[in-house]
Structures are given as structure tokens and as C-alpha cells.
Design an enzyme around this catalytic site. Structure first.
Site, PDB file in Angstrom:
ATOM      1  N   LYS A 121       0.837  -1.215   0.000  1.00 50.08           N
ATOM      2  CA  LYS A 121       0.000   0.000   0.000  1.00 50.08           C
ATOM      3  C   LYS A 121       0.865   1.256   0.000  1.00 50.08           C
ATOM      4  O   LYS A 121       2.064   1.192   0.338  1.00 50.08           O
ATOM      5  CB  LYS A 121      -0.904  -0.014   1.241  1.00 50.08           C
ATOM      6  N   ARG A 155     -10.727  -0.202  14.707  1.00 52.04           N
ATOM      7  CA  ARG A 155     -10.585   0.455  13.405  1.00 52.04           C
ATOM      8  C   ARG A 155     -11.614  -0.239  12.518  1.00 52.04           C
ATOM      9  O   ARG A 155     -12.795  -0.115  12.812  1.00 52.04           O
ATOM     10  CB  ARG A 155      -9.125   0.330  12.931  1.00 52.04           C
ATOM     11  N   HIS A 196      -6.706  -7.287  12.601  1.00 61.11           N
ATOM     12  CA  HIS A 196      -5.440  -6.539  12.592  1.00 61.11           C
ATOM     13  C   HIS A 196      -4.992  -6.281  14.022  1.00 61.11           C
ATOM     14  O   HIS A 196      -5.808  -6.003  14.900  1.00 61.11           O
ATOM     15  CB  HIS A 196      -5.645  -5.223  11.845  1.00 61.11           C
ATOM     16  N   ARG A 224       0.857 -10.838   6.993  1.00 57.76           N
ATOM     17  CA  ARG A 224       0.761  -9.665   6.115  1.00 57.76           C
ATOM     18  C   ARG A 224       1.811  -8.603   6.482  1.00 57.76           C
ATOM     19  O   ARG A 224       1.468  -7.492   6.860  1.00 57.76           O
ATOM     20  CB  ARG A 224      -0.626  -9.002   6.222  1.00 57.76           C
ATOM     21  N   TYR A 229      14.267  30.096   7.412  1.00 58.17           N
ATOM     22  CA  TYR A 229      13.127  30.880   7.897  1.00 58.17           C
ATOM     23  C   TYR A 229      13.143  31.035   9.414  1.00 58.17           C
ATOM     24  O   TYR A 229      13.333  30.060  10.151  1.00 58.17           O
ATOM     25  CB  TYR A 229      11.818  30.197   7.502  1.00 58.17           C
ATOM     26  N   CYS A 233      12.718  23.856   4.718  1.00 63.18           N
ATOM     27  CA  CYS A 233      11.785  24.637   3.894  1.00 63.18           C
ATOM     28  C   CYS A 233      11.061  23.692   2.927  1.00 63.18           C
ATOM     29  O   CYS A 233      11.257  22.482   2.960  1.00 63.18           O
ATOM     30  CB  CYS A 233      12.537  25.691   3.093  1.00 63.18           C
ATOM     31  N   ASP A 262      11.452  23.314  -0.343  1.00 61.16           N
ATOM     32  CA  ASP A 262      12.296  22.702  -1.379  1.00 61.16           C
ATOM     33  C   ASP A 262      13.748  22.517  -0.957  1.00 61.16           C
ATOM     34  O   ASP A 262      14.527  21.945  -1.711  1.00 61.16           O
ATOM     35  CB  ASP A 262      12.304  23.591  -2.631  1.00 61.16           C
TER      36      ASP A 262
HETATM   37  C1  LIG Z   1      -0.484  -1.685   6.851  1.00 62.54           C
HETATM   38  C2  LIG Z   1      -1.105  -2.977   7.122  1.00 62.54           C
HETATM   39  C3  LIG Z   1      -0.327  -4.142   7.261  1.00 62.54           C
HETATM   40  C4  LIG Z   1       1.183  -4.107   7.331  1.00 62.54           C
HETATM   41  O1  LIG Z   1       1.574  -3.490   8.545  1.00 62.54           O
HETATM   42  P1  LIG Z   1       3.132  -3.373   8.925  1.00 62.54           P
HETATM   43  O2  LIG Z   1       3.122  -2.888  10.328  1.00 62.54           O
HETATM   44  O3  LIG Z   1       3.716  -2.381   7.987  1.00 62.54           O
HETATM   45  O4  LIG Z   1       3.698  -4.702   8.756  1.00 62.54           O
HETATM   46  C5  LIG Z   1      -0.972  -5.344   7.373  1.00 62.54           C
HETATM   47  N1  LIG Z   1      -2.322  -5.410   7.380  1.00 62.54           N
HETATM   48  C6  LIG Z   1      -3.092  -4.312   7.276  1.00 62.54           C
HETATM   49  C7  LIG Z   1      -4.569  -4.443   7.297  1.00 62.54           C
HETATM   50  C8  LIG Z   1      -2.526  -3.053   7.170  1.00 62.54           C
HETATM   51  O5  LIG Z   1      -3.292  -1.966   7.092  1.00 62.54           O
END
Ligand SMILES: *Cc1c(COP(=O)(O)O)cnc(C)c1O
Length: 381
Positions: A42, A138, A170, A226, A272, A319, A321
Site C-alpha cells: 500500500k 478500526r 489486525h 501480512r 526561515y 523549507c 524545497d
Molecule cells: C499496513 C497494514 C499491514 C502491514 O503493517 P506493517 O506494520 O507495515 O507490517 C498489514 N495489514 C493491514 C490491514 C494493514 O493496514
């Protein structure tokens, strides 16, 4: 794969080592040897470039590719990835029919999502992973709503429009492996799977672990893991347990060339607001990168860089850039290389060092690197 460039002439670039990606994917597979592996790509593969990373991950044996949003998943298919892809974050009205036709596995947390998915089915059934909220609050159905979600799914299984491909959740605190939250989430997850089975349904792939779970919590591996951040060689535990302890190799190096170098007298203010004042005559290097490229402005006055083998510090505000490095009394010239972060093996700062300077996590440092910074791929096959 990428345009031929002369690295000695670029303004700045992120070099992404696809060999490191393949190495990390293999290390993660070995770590969770009894489970399938989903490489999470992602947010443009955490800033590393989604398509080249996905390709490298498949070469190294990733069974699945994970994408958060639909555009990412569809772009993977368009790039020719024909393997299993899971996409878990959709909002009402999105073109799910495209995803289903493309054979992308989807997630559902509520009965209305089952309805939307079923409505998008044409000739092939949609593969759906039911999401249970095991404590993070979530996505996912809360345990009280879980049976209703299962019933809604079962009704569409009977119409032939969906297949239950998995049950998932998760982890909220896998970066703290000793937290009792992990045990609680595993127990809640296991009961949710039991409920699915009590309906006479095969739950398919059970999956829960992100990088933290994959690396440190074998009881979270189930059928599929994952990992995201570990794929890129960065540790979900930050400096507490560096990635090298798991055999991970950071894949990204961000470097630039000074746009200008100058000597200033003691007492001058820099950038700045003139928030830094040279305490003595100093050489300053102008880095042609700023928050418009994704450098965190919070890392002003303190972020580390490496110049000619020496650690140096960004002084004054970052800044849009540009930013300024205090080169002390170094001999340096416009065009010289400055390394902002990399694997750390040659003394350069790491993404974790930048995260510390900005009060954030390495995830944000690499992921925020903007489109204005070209990526150059090395180690490709
Ligand atoms: C981002 C994400 C992961 C991976 O998480 P990491 O901490 O980067 O390994 C796995 N599953 C879901 C649903 C996520 O949103």
C-alpha cells in the site's frame, strides 16, 4: 525498468535495492514458514514504488500482494500481476465490480458491504474475507455484530455470488510484543473463527499478523501473514530491536547533491525565522530537498545526514524545497553528495534516525517521500 540516469548529475534520488526487497521477503517467509506470505505494498509500497516492489516480492515467493485501496489493487492487475491480491479498504459506491471482475479478494466488515459486493458480481463469484474487530476499533465487525455479518455472507454464499475466502483482523500493539493486548486479540480472533465454523462454514484463510506479529509473535501467524514495513528492511520496533536482528536489509537510500556550499561568519542566522545561529565561522551546504519532497519539517534543527563519511546536522528550518546542513569546517563544494538516510551500514543515518529527529516512526519517513523525488532501482532481475 527505470530510465538510464547519471547518478552523479541528479538533484536528488531515492535508490531502492530490489535485492534487499527479495532478501527481506525470503527472510519473512522463513520466519513464518507454516503460513502463506502477503507482501503489503500500500501507499506506493511505503514510498518505494508499488509495481517494482510487487514484482520483486513475487520473485522472492510472496503468495499474496496486499493493497489498502482499490486503485492500488487495480493498478497491480493492470501491471500484469496475475497472482492473489487482497484489497481491504473500500467506501460505499466504489466500483467493486471492477475489482471482482479482476479477481481481487475483498474485505467485508458489515452486512451492507456484503450487499455491495454481491451487487457487483457478474459471472464469477466474489472472494470475500470477513473482518472481525479484535480490539483495535478500526475496521471490522465488533463481536456483537459478528453473527449478523456471517449470516449476511452465508445468504450470498447460497446465491452463489460470494465465496468466503478468509477471516481476518489486525493487531493494535504488535510493536510491543509483550503487551497483553496481543494475547487478548489472538483469543478474540480464535473465538470469532469458532463462531464462523459453528455456522458450518469453512473460514478459509485466517490472518492477523502484520510485521510485528510476523517477526515476534508466532501465535499470530495462523494461515497467512501480512508484513509491510519489514519488507522494506525497517523494523516495526524502531531502534528498540533493529531490523538487522531479524536479518532485514533496509532497501531505500535517499541522497542528494548540494546546490550550493558557502562559508558564513559567526552570528548569522539560518533559514526561515533564523532559528539557528552559527556559533562560529561555518561552512553550510544547501540540500535541494524539503517538505515538498516529503522531508518532515518537524526534523528541522537536528536531523542527521552524512557527507564525505562524516555525520552532519540539518540546521534551521526545513523549507518546502531546501534545507541547510552545517558542514562545520569541511571542505565541500556544490555538487557533492549528501546522504539523508540509508541502510546505516556505512555510517549513514537510517530512517529510524530521521524518525527520532521528527518524533515519528520510520514508516512515515519512507512513505511520505514525495513524487518529486525520482526512484532509481538497483538489484533488479
Ligand atoms: C499496513 C497494514 C499491514 C502491514 O503493517 P506493517 O506494520 O507495515 O507490517 C498489514 N495489514 C493491514 C490491514 C494493514 O493496514
Amino acid at each position: 525498468m527505470s530510465e538510464p540516469v547519471d547518478p552523479s548529475k541528479v538533484r536528488a534520488e531515492a535508490v531502492v535495492d530490489l535485492g534487499a526487497i527479495r532478501h527481506n521477503v525470503a527472510a519473512l517467509r522463513a520466519r513464518a514458514a507454516t503460513a502463506q506470505l502477503m507482501t503489503v505494498v500500500k501507499a506506493d509500497a511505503y514510498g518505494h514504488g508499488m509495481i517494482p516492489v510487487a514484482r520483486a516480492a513475487r520473485e522472492a515467493g510472496a503468495d499474496w500482494i496486499g493493497a489498502a485501496v482499490l486503485d492500488e489493487a487495480l493498478a497491480l492487475r493492470e501491471a500484469g500481476d496475475t497472482g492473489p491480491i487482497f484489497c481491504w479498504l473500500t467506501t460505499p459506491g466504489e466500483p467493486l465490480e471492477q475489482a471482482i471482475a479482476a479477481g481481487i479478494d475483498l474485505s467485508a466488515s458489515a452486512p451492507w458491504e456484503i450487499d455491495e459486493i454481491a451487487a457487483g458480481v457478474d459471472d464469477r463469484p466474489a472472494r470475500v474475507h470477513l473482518k472481525i474487530d479484535t480490539g483495535m476499533s478500526r475496521g471490522g465487525a465488533v463481536p456483537e455484530d459478528w453473527p449478523d455479518l456471517i449470516r449476511a455472507a452465508l445468504a450470498e454464499v447460497r446465491t452463489g455470488r460470494i465465496e468466503i475466502a478468509g477471516v481476518w483482523s489486525h493487531l493494535a500493539s504488535s510493536d510491543e510484543p509483550k503487551s497483553p493486548v496481543n494475547e487478548y486479540q489472538v483469543a478474540t480472533f480464535t473465538s470469532a473463527v469458532d463462531v464462523v465454523e459453528s455456522f458450518g462454514i469453512d473460514p478459509g484463510l485466517r490472518h492477523l499478523a502484520n510485521s510485528g506479529g510476523t517477526l515476534a509473535l508466532p501465535e499470530t501467524h495462523f494461515d497467512l501473514v501480512r508484513p509491510g514495513i519489514a519488507t522494506y528492511g525497517l523494523s516495526p520496533f524502531g531502534h528498540e530491536v533493529p531490523g538487522e536482528e531479524f536479518g532485514l536489509r533496509p532497501a531505500m537510500t535517499l541522497h542528494a547533491r548540494f546546490a550550493m556550499v558557502k562559508r558564513v561568519p559567526a552570528g548569522v542566522g539560518v533559514s526561515y525565522g533564523l532559528t539557528w545561529t552559527a556559533p562560529k565561522p561555518s561552512t553550510l551546504g544547501l540540500v535541494p530537498l524539503g517538505y515538498g519532497d516529503g522531508l518532515p519539517r518537524h526534523a528541522s534543527n537536528g536531523a542527521p545526514v552524512q557527507v564525505a563519511g562524516e555525520r552532519r546536522t540539518i540546521v534551521g528550518r526545513i523549507c518546502m524545497d531546501q534545507c541547510v546542513v552545517n558542514l562545520e569546517d569541511d571542505q565541500a563544494a556544490a555538487g557533492d553528495e549528501v546522504v539523508l538516510f540509508g541502510p546505516g551500514v556505512d555510517g549513514e543515518p537510517t530512517a529510524d534516525d530521521w524518525a527520532d529527529a521528527a518524533g515519528t516512526i520510520s514508516y512515515e519517513i519512507v512513505t511520505r517521500l514525495g513524487a518529486r523525488v525520482p526512484r532509481r532501482y538497483v538489484g533488479g532481475r
